[in-house]
Design a protein around this motif. Structure first.
Motif, PDB file in Angstrom:
ATOM      1  N   UNK A 178     -75.006 -65.774  24.869  1.00 56.12           N
ATOM      2  CA  UNK A 178     -75.321 -67.048  24.214  1.00 56.12           C
ATOM      3  C   UNK A 178     -74.152 -67.992  24.496  1.00 56.12           C
ATOM      4  N   UNK A 179     -74.258 -68.707  25.597  1.00 55.50           N
ATOM      5  CA  UNK A 179     -73.173 -69.585  26.027  1.00 55.50           C
ATOM      6  C   UNK A 179     -73.215 -70.883  25.220  1.00 55.50           C
ATOM      7  N   UNK A 180     -72.121 -71.173  24.530  1.00 53.96           N
ATOM      8  CA  UNK A 180     -72.045 -72.388  23.714  1.00 53.96           C
ATOM      9  C   UNK A 180     -70.862 -73.241  24.175  1.00 53.96           C
ATOM     10  N   UNK A 181     -70.960 -74.512  23.925  1.00 56.42           N
ATOM     11  CA  UNK A 181     -69.878 -75.450  24.246  1.00 56.42           C
ATOM     12  C   UNK A 181     -69.063 -75.738  22.985  1.00 56.42           C
ATOM     13  N   UNK A 182     -67.761 -75.500  23.080  1.00 54.05           N
ATOM     14  CA  UNK A 182     -66.858 -75.712  21.946  1.00 54.05           C
ATOM     15  C   UNK A 182     -66.052 -76.983  22.199  1.00 54.05           C
ATOM     16  N   UNK A 260     -70.931 -66.415  22.948  1.00 57.20           N
ATOM     17  CA  UNK A 260     -71.028 -65.914  21.586  1.00 57.20           C
ATOM     18  C   UNK A 260     -72.293 -65.069  21.426  1.00 57.20           C
ATOM     19  N   UNK A 261     -72.578 -64.325  22.456  1.00 56.85           N
ATOM     20  CA  UNK A 261     -73.759 -63.470  22.430  1.00 56.85           C
ATOM     21  C   UNK A 261     -73.596 -62.290  21.488  1.00 56.85           C
TER      22      UNK A 261
END
Length: 275
Positions: A178-182, A260-261
């Protein structure tokens, strides 16, 4: 019109789902799904769950699992399609499928495989009056007999399945990313100097982009000096007004990505569990 769309979807799915290789022995096990087209009366059979889901979303009725087939064997069940009627036909006879292809049917290759252990037959019946769904296949003799009592012809055994019974796939744990942008620093706006506006007594204006300590804007600054000297020589240089002009500048956010998988339980088709 709906019937044509449904049939076309089956054909499109088939191009991606089936090959033509035949293997040497029973290997593995897979559910054979059965769906029904209420518009044409055709039953359709497939081992491909995505194909089944696609047809159900197009209006076909889900009739569950028809039988269990080996994933591989030396006995292929060939699948052909009639583009005129929207009908499908399934047979272990390459001669039969080739003959239909010569008569305009489309060869869709190997649909699935028949068990080499001839213990659990899949029966075949035929309705000469039906345009689509003229053949029906079932693991249950009583279903075939019911059709025969209504005028269908019993054509015996079409092919063989594996053990009949209730089973399910096992499960396994896999990592699902779960690729997220921080955002490290959010976007922000500043009011920055843009240029200095020079207004001479005669109303003529110049923009100067010159910044002290740099060569940027030197050409504009020289033009201002030259014009000031010209007016001065003519005795017209009384006063020069200057005004700094500012503009809003948006600075993009500073970010980075993180995975954040998590581990999730999914179906494991290589693990068959009999109930």
């Amino acid at each position: 019109m709906k019937k044509i769309v449904l049939g076309s979807l089956v054909t499109i799915f088939s191009l991606a789902c089936f090959g033509s290789q035949v293997f040497a022995a029973d290997e593995g096990i897979q559910k054979m799904f059965r769906v029904y087209n209420p518009n044409s009366g055709e039953h359709f059979y497939t081992a491909n769950n995505n194909e089944k889901i696609g047809l159900i979303s197009a209006g076909w009725k889900d009739e569950g699992v028809g039988w269990n087939a080996p994933k591989k064997s030396k006995n292929a069940v060939f699948r052909v399609y009639n583009p005129n009627s929207g009908d499908h036909h399934y047979t272990t006879s390459r001669d039969e499928s080739n003959n239909l292809v010569k008569n305009g049917w489309k060869d869709e290759g190997v649909g699935w495989y028949s068990s080499e252990i001839r213990t659990y037959p899949i029966y075949r019946s035929y309705n000469s009056n039906a345009k689509a769904g003229s053949h029906h296949y079932s693991a249950y003799q009583n279903e075939i007999q019911s059709l025969v009592s209504k005028g269908w012809k019993n054509e015996g055994v079409g092919w063989y399945s594996l053990k009949q019974g209730d089973w399910e796939y096992g499960t396994k744990e896999i990592w699902v990313p779960n690729i997220v942008t921080v955002i490290d620093q959010p976007e922000y706006t500043t009011n920055d100097w843009a240029y200095t506006l020079y207004t001479f007594p005669d109303g003529k204006q110049f923009k100067s982009y010159h910044q002290i300590g740099t060569t940027e804007g030197d050409a504009e600054q020289q033009a201002i000096t030259d014009y000031a000297d010209k007016l001065d020589s003519e005795g017209k240089l009384n006063n020069v007004a200057t005004r700094d002009v500012y503009k809003n500048v948006t600075h993009p956010a500073i970010t980075h990505t993180e995975d954040r998988g998590s581990y999730q339980i999914v179906i494991d088709e290589s693990n068959i569990i009999w109930k």
